[in-house]
Write a protein that holds these residues in place. Structure first.
Motif, PDB file in Angstrom:
ATOM      1  N   GLY A 110     -34.528  -3.841 -48.088  1.00  0.00           N
ATOM      2  CA  GLY A 110     -34.947  -5.078 -48.731  1.00  0.00           C
ATOM      3  C   GLY A 110     -33.784  -5.923 -49.207  1.00  0.00           C
ATOM      4  O   GLY A 110     -33.947  -6.852 -49.965  1.00  0.00           O
ATOM      5  N   ASP A 111     -32.590  -5.585 -48.800  1.00  0.00           N
ATOM      6  CA  ASP A 111     -31.390  -6.261 -49.276  1.00  0.00           C
ATOM      7  C   ASP A 111     -31.351  -7.716 -48.818  1.00  0.00           C
ATOM      8  O   ASP A 111     -31.551  -8.028 -47.646  1.00  0.00           O
ATOM      9  CB  ASP A 111     -30.158  -5.527 -48.762  1.00  0.00           C
ATOM     10  CG  ASP A 111     -28.883  -6.150 -49.290  1.00  0.00           C
ATOM     11  OD1 ASP A 111     -28.156  -6.743 -48.494  1.00  0.00           O
ATOM     12  OD2 ASP A 111     -28.647  -6.040 -50.502  1.00  0.00           O
ATOM     13  N   SER A 112     -31.077  -8.623 -49.744  1.00  0.00           N
ATOM     14  CA  SER A 112     -31.082 -10.054 -49.439  1.00  0.00           C
ATOM     15  C   SER A 112     -30.001 -10.425 -48.437  1.00  0.00           C
ATOM     16  O   SER A 112     -30.204 -11.292 -47.582  1.00  0.00           O
ATOM     17  CB  SER A 112     -30.894 -10.860 -50.726  1.00  0.00           C
ATOM     18  OG  SER A 112     -31.954 -10.627 -51.620  1.00  0.00           O
ATOM     19  N   ALA A 113     -28.839  -9.802 -48.543  1.00  0.00           N
ATOM     20  CA  ALA A 113     -27.747 -10.125 -47.619  1.00  0.00           C
ATOM     21  C   ALA A 113     -28.128  -9.780 -46.183  1.00  0.00           C
ATOM     22  O   ALA A 113     -27.848 -10.546 -45.249  1.00  0.00           O
ATOM     23  CB  ALA A 113     -26.483  -9.376 -48.029  1.00  0.00           C
ATOM     24  N   MET A 114     -28.778  -8.628 -45.998  1.00  0.00           N
ATOM     25  CA  MET A 114     -29.195  -8.247 -44.656  1.00  0.00           C
ATOM     26  C   MET A 114     -30.284  -9.205 -44.153  1.00  0.00           C
ATOM     27  O   MET A 114     -30.279  -9.621 -42.985  1.00  0.00           O
ATOM     28  CB  MET A 114     -29.724  -6.809 -44.663  1.00  0.00           C
ATOM     29  CG  MET A 114     -30.267  -6.357 -43.308  1.00  0.00           C
ATOM     30  SD  MET A 114     -29.105  -6.630 -41.957  1.00  0.00           S
ATOM     31  CE  MET A 114     -27.743  -5.630 -42.526  1.00  0.00           C
ATOM     32  N   ALA A 115     -31.199  -9.578 -45.020  1.00  0.00           N
ATOM     33  CA  ALA A 115     -32.240 -10.534 -44.633  1.00  0.00           C
ATOM     34  C   ALA A 115     -31.623 -11.867 -44.228  1.00  0.00           C
ATOM     35  O   ALA A 115     -32.061 -12.503 -43.259  1.00  0.00           O
ATOM     36  CB  ALA A 115     -33.219 -10.738 -45.787  1.00  0.00           C
ATOM     37  N   GLU A 116     -30.583 -12.275 -44.954  1.00  0.00           N
ATOM     38  CA  GLU A 116     -29.916 -13.532 -44.628  1.00  0.00           C
ATOM     39  C   GLU A 116     -29.266 -13.462 -43.246  1.00  0.00           C
ATOM     40  O   GLU A 116     -29.366 -14.405 -42.451  1.00  0.00           O
ATOM     41  CB  GLU A 116     -28.863 -13.845 -45.693  1.00  0.00           C
ATOM     42  CG  GLU A 116     -28.134 -15.151 -45.462  1.00  0.00           C
ATOM     43  CD  GLU A 116     -27.096 -15.404 -46.538  1.00  0.00           C
ATOM     44  OE1 GLU A 116     -26.060 -16.011 -46.218  1.00  0.00           O
ATOM     45  OE2 GLU A 116     -27.322 -14.978 -47.690  1.00  0.00           O
ATOM     46  N   ARG A 117     -28.605 -12.340 -42.953  1.00  0.00           N
ATOM     47  CA  ARG A 117     -27.966 -12.186 -41.629  1.00  0.00           C
ATOM     48  C   ARG A 117     -29.018 -12.158 -40.528  1.00  0.00           C
ATOM     49  O   ARG A 117     -28.823 -12.717 -39.442  1.00  0.00           O
ATOM     50  CB  ARG A 117     -27.106 -10.917 -41.602  1.00  0.00           C
ATOM     51  CG  ARG A 117     -25.853 -11.016 -42.455  1.00  0.00           C
ATOM     52  CD  ARG A 117     -24.855  -9.936 -42.110  1.00  0.00           C
ATOM     53  NE  ARG A 117     -25.296  -8.622 -42.540  1.00  0.00           N
ATOM     54  CZ  ARG A 117     -25.077  -8.129 -43.768  1.00  0.00           C
ATOM     55  NH1 ARG A 117     -24.436  -8.864 -44.682  1.00  0.00           N
ATOM     56  NH2 ARG A 117     -25.495  -6.930 -44.096  1.00  0.00           N
ATOM     57  N   TYR A 118     -30.134 -11.504 -40.811  1.00  0.00           N
ATOM     58  CA  TYR A 118     -31.217 -11.442 -39.821  1.00  0.00           C
ATOM     59  C   TYR A 118     -31.782 -12.847 -39.558  1.00  0.00           C
ATOM     60  O   TYR A 118     -32.056 -13.223 -38.415  1.00  0.00           O
ATOM     61  CB  TYR A 118     -32.320 -10.521 -40.352  1.00  0.00           C
ATOM     62  CG  TYR A 118     -33.336 -10.081 -39.329  1.00  0.00           C
ATOM     63  CD1 TYR A 118     -33.148  -8.914 -38.602  1.00  0.00           C
ATOM     64  CD2 TYR A 118     -34.487 -10.824 -39.095  1.00  0.00           C
ATOM     65  CE1 TYR A 118     -34.087  -8.496 -37.676  1.00  0.00           C
ATOM     66  CE2 TYR A 118     -35.431 -10.424 -38.169  1.00  0.00           C
ATOM     67  CZ  TYR A 118     -35.222  -9.250 -37.465  1.00  0.00           C
ATOM     68  OH  TYR A 118     -36.139  -8.849 -36.531  1.00  0.00           O
ATOM     69  N   ALA A 119     -31.933 -13.620 -40.622  1.00  0.00           N
ATOM     70  CA  ALA A 119     -32.453 -14.985 -40.479  1.00  0.00           C
ATOM     71  C   ALA A 119     -31.485 -15.843 -39.671  1.00  0.00           C
ATOM     72  O   ALA A 119     -31.898 -16.621 -38.802  1.00  0.00           O
ATOM     73  CB  ALA A 119     -32.699 -15.597 -41.854  1.00  0.00           C
TER      74      ALA A 119
END
Length: 537
Positions: free
Chosen positions: A36-45
């Motif tokens: 659920g890490d925001s940084a990983m979500a940002e990279r995925y986006a």
């Protein structure tokens, strides 16, 4: 070769990412951050946005549909999913679902809540949810797109307010062409309803026509859209001819060009039925037909229509989103699709053989009074006609409902002949009685479905006015079970458990039996009181 290599890289990356998301162990090795890490979500986006920017919409959609782990920490993920679903022409409620999630999470990096609200309003307008769309638009700042969406909603929902807002728009955005296009579309719809511009509309019209030379640079189509409402017919004709000289004319411009004498009837028909035209609008066909004066032109029109291959659509509320899409092959009906609430979920699809309705897939009405708003998907039934409109059988939830021959009728469409050409256009009949599960059961002679007990077997339940009389199960040609009923309640069941041709196991049902609706009686509970068997003796 370079393009193919790019596709290969994308495919390999998606495969790698899919494996990482599917396997917790591999995921932890690949991405040490929390899921659920925001940084990983940002990279995925960012990665999926790059896919979209490079034109890999299908790959982006596949990746985004698997991104639920990130959706609760990144609004960008859900917003990109909404964009990808919309591009893939997924049902509008699915697009709306993704936009609502993005707005609820409200954690943005690449996009903004304002962009999501504008897209949400656009979807709501398509769904004719005008009050909700206007409510959403009231929460965003003024912009050309916001203004255009407000105008669209008001034109359909509050026409009186449309004039006032159009005046404000022309003052605020004097060089924007989209509001003017919406204005001319509004006037066209009014004219189709037999109403001519008057009062405030005439004042707005004069102002818009004065600005046309500037606006045409941004949208050349305004030339033929404005022409029917210009007082100076010579100037209108000059505008249309200039448009045709510079641009490939849209077939929607043909009535204006024909009416002004910018083209002749022969040219109009050549363009209307040209080889590049594969979609015709019902209202456009009617309008051009009415403008034809010579009998020779009308004969050519009918002949071309009788051998037409392509689609004819109908937009009954003239909001630029057709509800009916009918496909023809050399003038013969192939299929017809109806989406009356414009959700992208087809209410009815009819397939034709030799021009006659043969099979249909239809949505059944909600099974309860709250079903329409419960979020539960409506049931889908497949109808096979014996001869339209007599039903041969209906398949629903894996069961086949078979009525008596020529007794149960379903007539969802009526046929309209197009301009005496012999070509039929199937219109959805708003007065047709819908199919329901209760109707299917009450009219069924029998219901067939896969056996619940014997693999590969089939169960046949015989009915009388919806009441079960007897049920039999077969494996191949061998009857392996027979159930007797009394007043619709199962009493006993004889079963051949060892397939020796003798049903020597008898199951007695409990006398206490739950209350059931008529349409549920055939789907009886296997609630046994006791079993008597001598098959092993």
């Amino acid at each position: 070769m370079k393009h193919n290599k790019g596709i290969t890289k994308v495919s390999i990356f998606i495969l790698f990412l899919w494996a990482a998301l599917s396997s917790p162990n591999l995921y932890s090795l690949t991405f040490p951050d929390d899921r659920g890490d925001s940084a990983m979500a940002e990279r995925y986006a960012v990665w999926t946005k790059n896919l979209i920017d490079d034109g890999y919409w299908a790959e982006a959609l596949a990746a985004l549909e698997r991104s639920s782990d990130f959706a609760d920490v990144s609004s960008d993920i859900s917003y990109l999913l909404a964009l990808a679903r919309s591009h893939a022409k997924k049902p509008r409620p699915e697009v709306l679902e993704a936009l609502n999630l993005a707005l609820a999470v409200d954690r943005w990096n690449l996009f903004s809540a304002e962009a999501a609200r504008l897209d949400k309003a656009d979807v709501l307008i398509a769904l004719r949810a005008y009050p909700e769309a206007l409510q959403e638009l009231s929460r965003v700042s003024k912009s050309p797109r916001e203004t255009s969406l407000v105008l669209k909603a008001l034109a359909a929902y509050r026409p009186r307010d449309f004039h006032r807002y159009m005046r404000e728009t022309l003052d605020r955005y004097p060089r924007e062409s989209e509001p003017v296009r919406i204005f001319f579309h509004f006037l066209s719809n009014e004219a189709a309803a037999g109403r001519n511009p008057e009062g405030n509309e005439l004042e707005l019209l004069e102002l818009v026509i004065r600005r046309l030379p500037l606006l045409l640079e941004d949208n050349p189509d305004l030339a033929w859209m404005a022409a029917p409402f210009m007082r100076d017919m010579e100037e209108a004709r000059r505008l249309v001819m200039a448009y045709r000289a510079v641009h490939t004319p849209r077939i929607a411009s043909l009535p204006a060009a024909l009416k002004l004498g910018a083209i002749g009837e022969e040219t109009a028909l050549e363009e209307l039925f040209g080889p590049s035209v594969d979609v015709l609008d019902f209202a456009l066909l009617e309008e051009i037909w009415e403008l034809l004066r010579s009998e020779d032109a009308r004969t050519i029109f009918r002949r071309n229509l009788s051998v037409y291959t392509g689609a004819i659509t109908e937009d009954s509320d003239r909001d630029e989103i057709p509800e009916t899409h009918v496909l023809y092959n050399e003038g013969v009906l192939v299929s017809a699709v109806y989406d009356m609430n414009q959700s992208g979920i087809h209410d009815l699809t009819v397939y034709f053989e030799a021009g006659n309705p043969h099979r249909a897939v239809t949505l059944l009405p909600p099974e309860s009074s709250t079903g329409l708003h419960s979020g539960v998907p409506r049931k889908q039934a497949e109808v096979l006609w014996e001869r339209y409109s007599a039903i041969r059988e209906v398949e629903l939830d894996g069961a086949r409902y078979i009525p008596r021959p020529l007794e149960l009728r379903f007539t969802p469409v009526l046929f309209v002949e197009l301009m005496r050409s012999g070509v039929l256009f199937p219109r959805l009949d708003p007065l047709a009685s819908p199919l329901t599960r209760r109707v299917l059961v009450s009219q069924a002679l029998r219901v067939e479905r896969p056996s619940l007990e014997f693999s590969g077997g089939i169960e046949i339940v015989e009915l009388n006015q919806g009441i079960p009389v007897r049920a039999r199960e077969y494996v191949g040609d061998l009857m392996v079970s027979e159930t007797e009923f009394l007043r619709g309640r199962p009493q006993l069941q004889r079963v051949d458990l060892n397939f020796d041709g003798r049903m020597d196991t008898v199951r007695h049902f409990r006398r206490q039996y739950r209350a059931m609706e008529l349409e549920e009686l055939w789907d009886f509970d296997r609630d046994y009181d006791y079993v008597v068997s001598d098959w092993d003796e």
